[in-house]
Design a protein around this motif. Structure first.
Motif, mmCIF file in Angstrom:
data_model
loop_
_atom_site.group_PDB
_atom_site.id
_atom_site.type_symbol
_atom_site.label_atom_id
_atom_site.label_comp_id
_atom_site.label_asym_id
_atom_site.label_seq_id
_atom_site.Cartn_x
_atom_site.Cartn_y
_atom_site.Cartn_z
ATOM 1 N N LYS A 1 -0.770 7.017 -4.784
ATOM 2 C CA LYS A 1 -0.270 7.255 -3.416
ATOM 3 C C LYS A 1 -0.073 5.979 -2.587
ATOM 4 O O LYS A 1 0.886 5.858 -1.846
ATOM 5 N N ASN A 2 -1.006 5.047 -2.694
ATOM 6 C CA ASN A 2 -0.938 3.890 -1.789
ATOM 7 C C ASN A 2 -0.097 2.725 -2.301
ATOM 8 O O ASN A 2 0.024 1.707 -1.633
ATOM 9 N N GLN B 1 2.742 0.249 -2.976
ATOM 10 C CA GLN B 1 4.031 -0.119 -2.352
ATOM 11 C C GLN B 1 4.942 -0.792 -3.374
ATOM 12 O O GLN B 1 6.157 -0.669 -3.306
#
Ligand code: NAD
Length: 480
Positions: A318-319, A321
């Motif tokens: 999810k985190n 980038q």
């Protein structure tokens, strides 16, 4: 595993006769996504033949039928954007939101061209001779060979295939061998859309085998290619032997110019997004950051901070980038360009921080180099990785001249609050797409896309301009 058998789609049927190959997750090399089959020569020829046969009726098909099927494909892609976006993230390595965005955008290409089906207008002209009327109309070209890269495994196929089919052509897709699962998932949607057999065919496998067969075939009427300049050269030489029409979008070395009067936050946002999102693996990536001397030090300090803060990790987390580089070959290529830059005198100010990931993958930190010149190898050749180079410029004219000093010309950008410089740059930047106070990457789906110089060859893609390539013009004289 379901996708094991879904490799090549030929005349409406799945086919897998050739040798198998694996698709591996670049975020976790112990994760095999699936086993796929390269198309044999016989399968490639069958695919071309079936597209040729299908062309006879698809080119005459009713507009409502084409519109409905394109709409259906578009809606299906949008409905499945989360599922397929995750598959792209797993196979290509972009973070899930970027994967979802890509599939959603692919659906929009089909929806856009569903509407274009009904906007096929002709022209009439008065003759210079008495009692003669002239009509100018467009007709489909025939069988289109579509050859795509791995970095946008579904979107590039969508922006070529949607107009091809909308204007009455049939298609043989040869996707990149690095992303067979994404290509198979796309083919499943095409297969279930209700398109008549043979209108869309897909052959998987290597470029120098399956791709070569497509580009050398006399039964292919046009080739739409996206990929590297090196491959583009081979394809062009094959195509010219048969006088096959070609459209090619290739690599670049895009510049983002940052002027002294720029809003620094906008400049950082544009540079981070353009240079590193998609792991820098975009043809529109800003690999050259050309910064006017008054803002240079401030920009470098903030840019280095922002670069170091980017979360590199597993594309499925999810985190994350910035996901991994696509494969070992690209990873090694990035590192050899980095070594060359350092030995040419570039200074690394971000990129050597430790990466905290718990899986084995092709991870590389976004890397920022300063004190680079436009003559260095790293600023002349496309790296296709998360490496950005800062080049200091004396003033606006110097920045413009450095940005144009490249053999490529896909996108360019400027960050400035000056209308005068923005307008001048828009007019004098020698690239196909110009961005003002925006990242060099990121375009709309309803307007033309393409480059200049070595980045592009042939008519533009996308929007209403797509018809230039996917139709041929007929001029009819009628005596009354
Ligand atoms: P690539 O040129 O290696 O491969 C592209 C496609 O061509 C693949 O399907 C490959 O199998 C096929 N191919 C390879 N050799 C062939 C041959 N001899 N005959 C026929 N087909 C052959 O490129 P890639 O590594 O997949 O993609 C990265 C490149 O694509 C970069 O240069 C990038 O800038 C470019 N790209 C450009 C755009 C654009 O719109 N301008 C968009 C995305 C990617």
């Amino acid at each position: 595993m379901k996708k094991e058998s879904h490799s090549n789609l030929i005349n409406g049927k799945w086919s897998q006769k050739g040798p198998s190959f694996l698709s591996i997750n670049p975020s976790d090399t112990t994760d095999t996504i699936g086993s796929f089959h390269e198309a044999t020569e016989e399968e490639c020829l069958q695919a071309i033949n079936s597209a040729k046969t299908a062309f006879k009726s698809w080119s005459q098909s009713e507009l409502e039928e084409r519109k409905k099927v394109l709409d259906k494909i578009g809606n299906e892609l949008i409905e499945k954007s989360e599922e397929l976006g995750e598959l792209i993230a797993r196979e290509e390595g972009k973070p899930i939101p970027e994967g979802i965005g890509e599939v959603y955008r692919s659906g929009q290409f089909f929806q856009y061209f569903a509407a274009e089906v009904l906007r096929q207008m002709g022209e009439t002209a008065a003759s210079v001779r008495p009692n003669i009327n002239i009509e100018v109309t467009r007709e489909p070209v025939g069988v289109i060979g579509v050859i795509t890269p791995w970095n946008f495994p579904i979107a590039v196929a969508a922006w070529k295939i949607a107009p091809a089919i909308a204007f009455g052509n049939t298609v043989v897709l040869k996707p990149s061998e690095i992303v067979p699962a994404s290509a198979a998932a796309f083919s499943e949607i095409m297969h279930e859309s209700g398109l008549p057999e043979g209108v869309y065919n897909c052959i998987q496998g290597r470029g120098d085998i399956a791709g070569q067969i497509v580009t050398a075939s006399k039964d292919i009427d046009a080739i739409s290619f996206t990929g590297s300049v090196k491959t583009g050269n081979i394809i062009a030489q094959n195509a010219i032997k048969n006088m096959t029409r070609i459209q090619m979008e290739m690599g670049s070395k895009n510049a983002l110019v940052i002027l002294d009067d720029a809003d620094i936050d906008v400049a950082i946002q544009c540079a981070i997004n353009g240079a590193y999102f998609g792991t820098g693996q975009k043809c529109t990536a800003s690999s050259r950051l050309i910064v006017e001397k008054g803002i240079h030090d401030k920009f470098v300090s903030k840019m280095s901070e922002a670069t170091k803060a980017l979360a590199v990790g597993n594309a499925l987390h999810k985190n994350t980038q910035i996901g991994p580089v696509v494969d070992a070959r690209q990873f090694n290529q990035n590192n050899s360009y980095l070594e060359a830059a350092l030995s040419d005198g570039a200074k690394l100010i971000a990129g050597d921080e430790k990466i905290n990931v718990d899986t084995e993958g092709f991870y590389m930190r976004p890397t920022l180099l300063i004190e680079t010149s436009n003559n260095m190898k790293i600023n002349r050749e496309e790296v296709f990785g998360p490496i950005a180079c800062v080049i200091k410029a004396e003033d606006y004219q110097d920045a413009l001249s450095i940005s144009n000093d490249t053999e490529f010309g896909l996108t360019s950008g400027i960050v400035t609050n000056s209308l005068k410089f923005a307008n001048h740059f828009k007019r004098h930047s020698n690239s196909g797409c110009v961005m003002v106070n925006l990242p060099t990457a990121g375009t709309d789906y309803h307007v033309p896309f393409g480059g200049r110089k070595a980045s592009s060859y042939g008519p533009r893609e996308q929007g209403q301009y797509a018809k230039e390539f996917f139709t041929v013009v007929k001029t009819t004289y009628i005596s009354s």
